[in-house]
Design an enzyme around this catalytic site. Structure first.
Site, PDB file in Angstrom:
ATOM      1  N   GLU A  62      20.921  29.437  33.742  1.00 32.71           N
ATOM      2  CA  GLU A  62      22.287  28.944  33.718  1.00 32.71           C
ATOM      3  C   GLU A  62      23.051  29.934  34.587  1.00 32.71           C
ATOM      4  OE1 GLU A  62      25.617  27.439  30.522  1.00 32.71           O
ATOM      5  OE2 GLU A  62      24.577  29.312  30.092  1.00 32.71           O
ATOM      6  N   ASP A 111      20.374  31.311  28.934  1.00 31.26           N
ATOM      7  CA  ASP A 111      21.798  31.116  28.723  1.00 31.26           C
ATOM      8  C   ASP A 111      22.586  32.219  29.433  1.00 31.26           C
ATOM      9  OD1 ASP A 111      24.054  29.846  27.153  1.00 31.26           O
ATOM     10  OD2 ASP A 111      24.148  31.874  26.330  1.00 31.26           O
TER      11      ASP A 111
END
Length: 750
Positions: A425, A389
């Site tokens: 990401e 993330d």
């Protein structure tokens, strides 16, 4: 107000009625510390709590905690009634406090109290009144509520702009979870990892609870748990669908934010980590005093036995402790300056994540925490990879994103981590944080350029087809450098964050009222088309068009070069009722509705999705390991990739820049680079995919020799049921009618 002035103001307040009142609150509930127990010296490694046999064959647990600037550390042990006993860790080696405690066995609950200066102006926030979770705890027992006692400062101080500088001396131990000593004697000898090559992978993003909570085939007591995901009924769906990996939304122990608890909501997605070694206890059916560890491992084994890899979505960029006004749960109280990025005004946190804090990955001890955690999940919990993330926040050196940063360098040389799947990401919310296409080899990336192009194409919003050509063929403009391959692109149209696929064709505006934030949360850039009506409708024409658009989107995704990622439930027509930010909806809005499979329309969508995945598995031309060259390899002029207009002619430079809603893509099965395991040339069928996003039908002339003599229809998304499509043949040069908004996949026959 300056820092010096703020210090003076707080000192003044502590001499007033307000100050005396705060002192009285702090004094309340402050009990005399329990008597200390002795500890043997133990060892500084490994970090965390490790049960073992100590000197003279005495069983016990070694505790080791890095707390660089601390003045003292107390280990706190809790019995079943919650009674606390303290052990002073007197040994200090290379900033690690450690000790061996005889008689401490697996199942023991524990935490730490760390002593040091309280000086928020310099970033020092030690407060021994706060029981802190071991960053290396392998299991966590209890829930994180956020009453005032769990804050290191007086949360309700009258002057909020200086509240974080007033220490709260109330004991937090009754209000916070505890770490649990876990005995790990599992050697994974009976496990067989699938080791699916990147090019052959199809990823399925799912939430452990949301996928299993309403599944009728899973026993009720197992729904919403790791054991539920390991159940044959859950695995059967994954196998029928044909995916090769599940990407689990965060399963690290996480906490709920205060603003959600105040609205009687919870953090459902879990992007608020506080325990990087502990499986989230709320997803365990078997217990929370260590049993969750074994349950998670059994889940991994069951998925591996079905040929399915396990990828974890991990949140190492920030923690649940938020900014200076957040709670003191773990790292903030252990060594705030050592673990977090602070601003020049050390009271404040650098926030590249939008969550209040950012881990200071440049610091060796933070880098060690992250890499130790990653290796633990691979070697001892059996997982096969990670999706990071906001990975750009991890790649920052001192300030800027740096692809030679310590984090990326350590991962690249680690003998365990460089062998697993690594997905970035590739952005964060800080300056210069958007880094799509910039991560080095070994890494794949979520490709939001793919998402945007496909959404825009099918809502007929692209000015031309250039962008679509790049995305369909592997995004060479982003990834054809440094030895990267087409599978560096994780292609997705939807993810957990945003509309579901069904909502993408049913809503143009977000409908997040249930989140309690006045519909201000969530993105407004949805690139969605509702097919003429906002929300659910009884108009069968609109419903049929929406189902066709779903078929178009899924077919495009699974025919594109790169690694496709689906979101759990998109193959069933799952809806979140227009909520594009359901992070706090732990209810039917987010859970999969398995009754959808009883609807013939959604059954057909599932069947098409499964068929497309199977087609992808059977045909290497659809999962290439190298980028297309676009050059003729033989005298007949046939190329590995060719693009066609609706006239049946090859695209010219002018065609790429002209407004168009139709694109033909030819994939040659005789020009696949590389060799098979036996060293022989890889040969496959050749295919022609025709994508038409226009509002009305269009005539399309099928290319003749050398491309083909005949074509056979494989998929026709204009049809609800695909049973009528396969086997229909067309001669090359024939002009066929492409229905409005449809994909036609044809195999070169003969």
């Amino acid at each position: 107000m300056s820092s010096a002035a703020e210090q003076e103001a707080v000192a003044g307040h502590q001499a007033t009625g307000n100050g005396r009142q705060a002192a009285a609150v702090n004094g309340a509930r402050r009990a005399a510390p329990p008597p200390a127990m002795p500890a043997w010296p133990g060892a500084p490694t490994p970090l965390g709590a490790r049960f073992r046999v100590g000197p003279d064959g005495v069983a016990g647990t070694n505790f080791a905690l890095w707390a660089g600037g601390a003045e003292g550390v107390e280990l706190c042990l809790f019995d079943e009634s919650g009674k606390e006993s303290r052990v002073r860790l007197a040994e200090l080696t290379h900033e690690i406090w450690h000790g061996f405690v005889p008689g401490v066995l697996p199942g023991q609950r524990y935490g730490y109290r760390v002593h040091g200066r309280w000086d928020p102006w310099t970033g020092a926030r030690w407060n021994p009144a706060k029981l802190l979770l071991d960053p290396y705890a392998r299991a966590v027992d209890g829930d994180f509520g956020l009453p005032p006692e769990v804050y290191g400062h007086v949360r309700d101080w009258p002057q909020q702009h200086v509240a974080d500088t007033v220490r709260d001396d109330r004991d937090s131990a009754p209000h916070v979870p505890k770490g649990v000593v876990v005995h790990d004697d599992d050697d994974w000898a009976d496990d067989r990892r699938p080791k699916t090559p990147w090019a052959d992978s199809v990823i399925y993003e799912l939430h452990v609870k949301g996928f299993t909570r309403l599944h009728p085939g899973i026993p009720e007591e197992l729904r919403g748990t790791y054991a539920g995901l390991a159940h044959p009924a859950a695995i059967e769906h994954l196998v029928k669908l044909g995916v090769t990996a599940v990407e689990l939304l965060p399963v690290h122990q996480f906490a709920h934010e205060d603003h959600l608890l105040r609205r009687s909501l919870k953090n459902y997605w879990g992007y608020n980590s506080i325990g990087y070694f502990a499986p989230h206890a709320a997803y365990a059916a078997s217990g929370t005093t260590g049993q969750q560890v074994g349950e998670f491992k059994r889940m991994v084994r069951a998925l591996h036995a079905a040929g399915i890899e396990v990828i974890l979505d991990v949140v190492y960029n920030h923690t649940a402790e938020a900014g200076e006004l957040g709670p003191a749960l773990s790292l903030k109280g252990i060594d705030n300056r050592g673990y977090y990025r602070l601003q020049d005004d050390a009271r404040r946190y650098a926030d590249y994540t939008g969550c209040g804090n950012t881990l200071h990955v440049v610091q060796p001890q933070v880098l060690r925490l992250i890499t130790d955690s990653l290796r633990y999940w691979v070697t001892e919990m059996g997982v096969d990879g990670f999706r990071f993330d906001l990975a750009a926040a991890l790649a920052r050196s001192m300030h800027d994103v740096d692809m030679l940063s310590p984090f990326l360098a350590v991962i690249a040389q680690d003998p365990v981590l460089r062998r697993v799947k690594l997905i970035a990401e590739p952005w964060d919310v800080g300056s210069g944080g958007y880094q799509v296409g910039a991560f080095p080899p070994l890494w794949t990336e979520w490709n939001d350029r793919y998402r945007n192009a496909v959404r825009d194409f099918w809502r007929h919003a692209l000015p031309d087809v250039r962008e679509m050509g790049y995305r369909l063929s592997g995004s060479s403009d982003l990834y054809a450098w440094g030895g990267r391959r087409p599978y560096a692109s994780v292609n997705f149209i939807t993810a957990h964050d945003g509309f579901t696929l069904r909502d993408l064709v049913s809503y143009e505006r977000k409908h997040n009222e249930a989140n309690g934030e006045g519909n201000r949360d969530g993105t407004n850039d949805n690139r969605a088309w509702n097919c003429g009506t906002e929300g659910e409708t009884d108009d069968e024409g609109v419903r049929a068009l929406r189902r066709r658009q779903l078929r178009n989107l899924l077919t495009t995704l699974l025919l594109s070069t790169g690694v496709p990622m689906l979101v759990a439930g998109d193959e069933l027509g799952r809806t979140q009722r227009g909520n594009n930010n359901a992070y706090c909806q732990d209810n039917e809005i987010s859970w999969l509705d398995w009754e959808l499979l009883e609807d013939p329309g959604w059954q057909a969508l599932f069947a098409l999705t499964s068929r497309l995945i199977d087609l992808r598995h059977r045909h290497p031309v659809l999962r290439r390991r190298a980028f297309f060259s676009g050059r003729a390899q033989t005298a007949d002029g046939l190329r590995d990739l060719a693009w066609f207009t609706s006239r049946g002619t090859e695209m010219t430079e002018q065609d790429w820049y002209a407004p168009a809603a139709t694109l033909g893509m030819y994939l040659s099965g005789r020009d696949i680079p590389g060799r098979d395991e036996r060293g022989e040339q890889i040969l496959d069928d050749s295919f022609l995919a025709v994508l038409h996003a226009g509002e009305g039908p269009v005539n399309f002339r099928l290319p003749g020799p050398p491309w083909a003599e005949r074509y056979e229809v494989v998929v026709d998304t204009s049809l609800e049921e695909q049973g009528e499509a396969p086997g229909v043949e067309h001669r090359a040069g024939t002009e066929i009618t492409m229905p409005a908004r449809a994909v036609l996949l044809l195999r070169v026959a003969g």
